[in-house]
Design a protein around this motif. Structure first.
Motif, PDB file in Angstrom:
ATOM      1  N   ASN A 207     -11.801  10.648  -6.231  1.00 35.10           N
ATOM      2  CA  ASN A 207     -10.751  11.667  -6.223  1.00 35.10           C
ATOM      3  C   ASN A 207      -9.468  11.196  -6.898  1.00 35.10           C
ATOM      4  O   ASN A 207      -8.488  11.944  -6.948  1.00 35.10           O
ATOM      5  N   LEU A 208      -9.470   9.947  -7.401  1.00 32.65           N
ATOM      6  CA  LEU A 208      -8.257   9.338  -7.949  1.00 32.65           C
ATOM      7  C   LEU A 208      -7.106   9.415  -6.947  1.00 32.65           C
ATOM      8  O   LEU A 208      -5.943   9.625  -7.312  1.00 32.65           O
ATOM      9  N   THR A 209      -7.446   9.252  -5.672  1.00 32.41           N
ATOM     10  CA  THR A 209      -6.432   9.274  -4.622  1.00 32.41           C
ATOM     11  C   THR A 209      -5.590   8.004  -4.679  1.00 32.41           C
ATOM     12  O   THR A 209      -6.141   6.905  -4.611  1.00 32.41           O
ATOM     13  N   PRO A 210      -4.274   8.119  -4.784  1.00 33.05           N
ATOM     14  CA  PRO A 210      -3.439   6.903  -4.706  1.00 33.05           C
ATOM     15  C   PRO A 210      -3.585   6.266  -3.329  1.00 33.05           C
ATOM     16  O   PRO A 210      -3.577   6.973  -2.307  1.00 33.05           O
ATOM     17  N   VAL A 211      -3.723   4.954  -3.289  1.00 34.11           N
ATOM     18  CA  VAL A 211      -3.919   4.273  -2.013  1.00 34.11           C
ATOM     19  C   VAL A 211      -2.849   3.209  -1.801  1.00 34.11           C
ATOM     20  O   VAL A 211      -2.391   2.565  -2.743  1.00 34.11           O
ATOM     21  N   THR A 212      -2.477   3.056  -0.548  1.00 32.75           N
ATOM     22  CA  THR A 212      -1.678   1.923  -0.094  1.00 32.75           C
ATOM     23  C   THR A 212      -2.543   1.178   0.903  1.00 32.75           C
ATOM     24  O   THR A 212      -3.050   1.779   1.856  1.00 32.75           O
ATOM     25  N   LEU A 213      -2.737  -0.109   0.672  1.00 30.33           N
ATOM     26  CA  LEU A 213      -3.589  -0.936   1.526  1.00 30.33           C
ATOM     27  C   LEU A 213      -2.742  -2.002   2.198  1.00 30.33           C
ATOM     28  O   LEU A 213      -2.109  -2.807   1.523  1.00 30.33           O
ATOM     29  N   GLU A 214      -2.728  -1.994   3.527  1.00 30.11           N
ATOM     30  CA  GLU A 214      -2.061  -3.032   4.308  1.00 30.11           C
ATOM     31  C   GLU A 214      -3.159  -3.868   4.948  1.00 30.11           C
ATOM     32  O   GLU A 214      -3.769  -3.448   5.935  1.00 30.11           O
ATOM     33  N   LEU A 215      -3.430  -5.029   4.388  1.00 28.80           N
ATOM     34  CA  LEU A 215      -4.601  -5.810   4.776  1.00 28.80           C
ATOM     35  C   LEU A 215      -4.161  -7.062   5.552  1.00 28.80           C
ATOM     36  O   LEU A 215      -3.322  -6.970   6.418  1.00 28.80           O
ATOM     37  N   GLY A 216      -4.743  -8.213   5.272  1.00 25.09           N
ATOM     38  CA  GLY A 216      -4.409  -9.387   6.070  1.00 25.09           C
ATOM     39  C   GLY A 216      -4.408 -10.647   5.244  1.00 25.09           C
ATOM     40  O   GLY A 216      -3.888 -10.690   4.141  1.00 25.09           O
ATOM     41  N   GLY A 217      -5.050 -11.676   5.743  1.00 23.73           N
ATOM     42  CA  GLY A 217      -5.090 -12.935   5.029  1.00 23.73           C
ATOM     43  C   GLY A 217      -4.670 -14.092   5.914  1.00 23.73           C
ATOM     44  O   GLY A 217      -4.384 -13.928   7.092  1.00 23.73           O
ATOM     45  N   LYS A 218      -4.634 -15.256   5.324  1.00 30.76           N
ATOM     46  CA  LYS A 218      -4.363 -16.470   6.077  1.00 30.76           C
ATOM     47  C   LYS A 218      -2.889 -16.853   5.916  1.00 30.76           C
ATOM     48  O   LYS A 218      -2.505 -17.514   4.954  1.00 30.76           O
ATOM     49  N   ALA A 219      -2.072 -16.406   6.858  1.00 27.65           N
ATOM     50  CA  ALA A 219      -0.628 -16.618   6.774  1.00 27.65           C
ATOM     51  C   ALA A 219      -0.263 -18.019   7.269  1.00 27.65           C
ATOM     52  O   ALA A 219      -0.508 -18.353   8.429  1.00 27.65           O
TER      53      ALA A 219
END
Length: 465
Positions: A207-219
């Motif tokens: 759909n070509l939807t703009p996305v914002t991704l709030e993910l994680g990781g090793k802080a």
């Protein structure tokens, strides 16, 4: 369009049709946020009970800090600044286009989808919703299936505040989440793991939807040689074991100069005993969300022991029946362990020693870019070396977690830790189209820029010099 879940499709269509007919004006947005604030405050005890039931136990005070305080602060910040955020913003056009002028007009985009996680099920649902509503959008929220009582609380709260054609809530499991992500939203926000974030992005792509991704990781938290161990250990203990470590920006591992490693570990253990005492009966220590997460975390500890790593469990082993997993420290674990290349998201803290700051920077750089980083040093040069030598989603210096609560700072990751930003003005802008509007004057020099170009050859060449 998704044909496998007609309820989702119909709800999205209803939200979209209502938004096209009557977009919320500034007065409506303010009224919506004020009603949300009042309703949210009135339902605090029910929220606390729902979250505690979903977790098995979660500290009431952690609910107040991480859910109530953050949500109310976000609403108050939006109400205080909404009028200014909504105004057209000046933009330069350059002297070559004189006397024209330009503005950027913040415009709502339409229907915003929000997929919220389980670890802070209210905060991470309502904070982006506040931004989306402030920007003039309608919202379709999918809360986590792992916190079903809290998700029902959210549904009931929002149904009392908003008409069903302005804000809607979809309940259900992973199948509903997958179908939800494939709807043709005007913007989609997902908060959760990097692995699921990839699936969400793939589902939104057709759909070509703009996305914002709030993910994680090793802080990482990095304790420099000049910084006091007791203060660093205290603040890292807070940043690690808040919510039993189930925090996307929580400290994932600590780097300490080699000469002080053992003293640092001893101070961490002292801090833990001072805070939690008899941990089994302590109301301030939160449980692991479900059996699968408990088994995953227990597996990390078991693998570390099998590998011969030094494992310190100040309160003994956990209790799978109640999902109580006490704090665990793993000292200088081998890099091959899963806890060294997967986000831990629980109360297990690897402590790594380093010889120089360059070694510490190399350790951080060997892993994917984190969502957060926590340098501890009184030396600006040390901090600058760490910040310049790495790239994280956000940084708190000489403390942990606190940049998340600063509404004036955008919050977001980079690469595997996410894309885009929310909170405050950044959230408002994320869910807006900053529409460029160029206004020409009645008389303009650019009226001359037309054939035959030979008559204005010198002018064009001068402009293009």
């Amino acid at each position: 369009m998704n044909t496998l879940n007609p309820d989702l499709v119909d709800t999205h269509a209803r939200l979209q049709a209502a938004w096209r007919v009557l977009k919320p004006d500034l007065a409506q947005r303010r009224a919506d946020l004020q009603r949300l604030r009042a309703a949210f405050r009135a339902r605090q005890s029910a929220m606390d009970a729902a979250i505690a039931a979903d977790f098995g136990h979660r500290s009431t005070h952690e609910n107040l800090i991480a859910e109530t305080l953050i949500v109310l602060a976000e609403i108050d910040h939006a109400l205080a600044h909404l009028r200014r955020w909504s105004r057209p913003r000046g933009a330069a056009v350059g002297w070559r286009l004189w006397p024209a002028s330009a503005k950027l007009r913040p415009m709502p985009v339409g229907v915003v989808g929000i997929i919220a996680p389980w670890n802070y099920p209210v905060n991470l649902a309502l904070v982006p919703l506040v931004s989306a509503v402030a920007a003039g959008n309608h919202v379709f929220l999918k809360p986590s299936e792992h916190t079903p009582r809290t998700s029902e609380w959210l549904r009931d709260l929002l149904a009392d505040v908003f008409p069903e054609d302005r804000v809607a809530v979809a309940l259900g499991g992973a199948d509903v989440g997958a179908a939800f992500a494939s709807l043709p939203f005007d913007h989609l926000l997902f908060t959760g793991s990097t692995a699921i974030g990839r699936r969400v992005m793939a589902a939104a792509a057709p759909n070509l939807t703009p996305v914002t991704l709030e993910l994680g990781g090793k802080a990482p938290a990095i304790v420099c040689p000049d910084y006091e161990l007791d203060t660093a250990a205290s603040r890292i203990t807070t940043g690690k074991w808040f919510n039993a470590g189930q925090t996307c920006i929580g400290v994932d591992y600590a780097l300490v100069d080699r000469a002080r490693r053992d003293a640092f570990v001893a101070e961490i253990v002292r801090q833990l005993h001072a805070r939690y005492g008899d941990i089994k009966g302590n109301p301030d220590y939160t449980r692991i969300i479900n059996d699968a997460q408990f088994a995953r975390l227990a597996g990390y500890v078991a693998q570390a022991r099998v590998a011969g790593a030094t494992v310190i469990a100040p309160f003994g082993d956990g209790d799978a029946a109640t999902r109580l997993l006490p704090p665990v420290l793993v000292i200088d674990p081998p890099p091959s362990l899963r806890l060294m290349h997967e986000e831990i998201f629980g109360p297990v803290l690897p402590v790594l020693s380093y010889g120089s700051l360059d070694d510490a920077i190399a350790c951080i750089a060997a892993l994917e870019r984190p969502l957060a980083m926590y340098p501890f040093s009184h030396s600006r040069a040390n901090v600058d070396r760490l910040v310049d030598g790495t790239l994280a989603g956000g940084v708190t210096i000489n403390d942990t977690l606190l940049h998340f609560g600063a509404q004036g700072l955008p919050f977001g990751g980079i690469g595997p830790s996410g894309m885009g930003a929310i909170h405050g003005k950044a959230g408002f802008d994320t869910f807006s189209k900053l529409l460029p509007v160029f206004r020409q004057r009645r008389f303009a020099v650019t009226d001359m820029l037309r054939p035959p170009y030979s008559r204005i050859d010198r002018v064009i060449r001068w402009l293009a010099r």
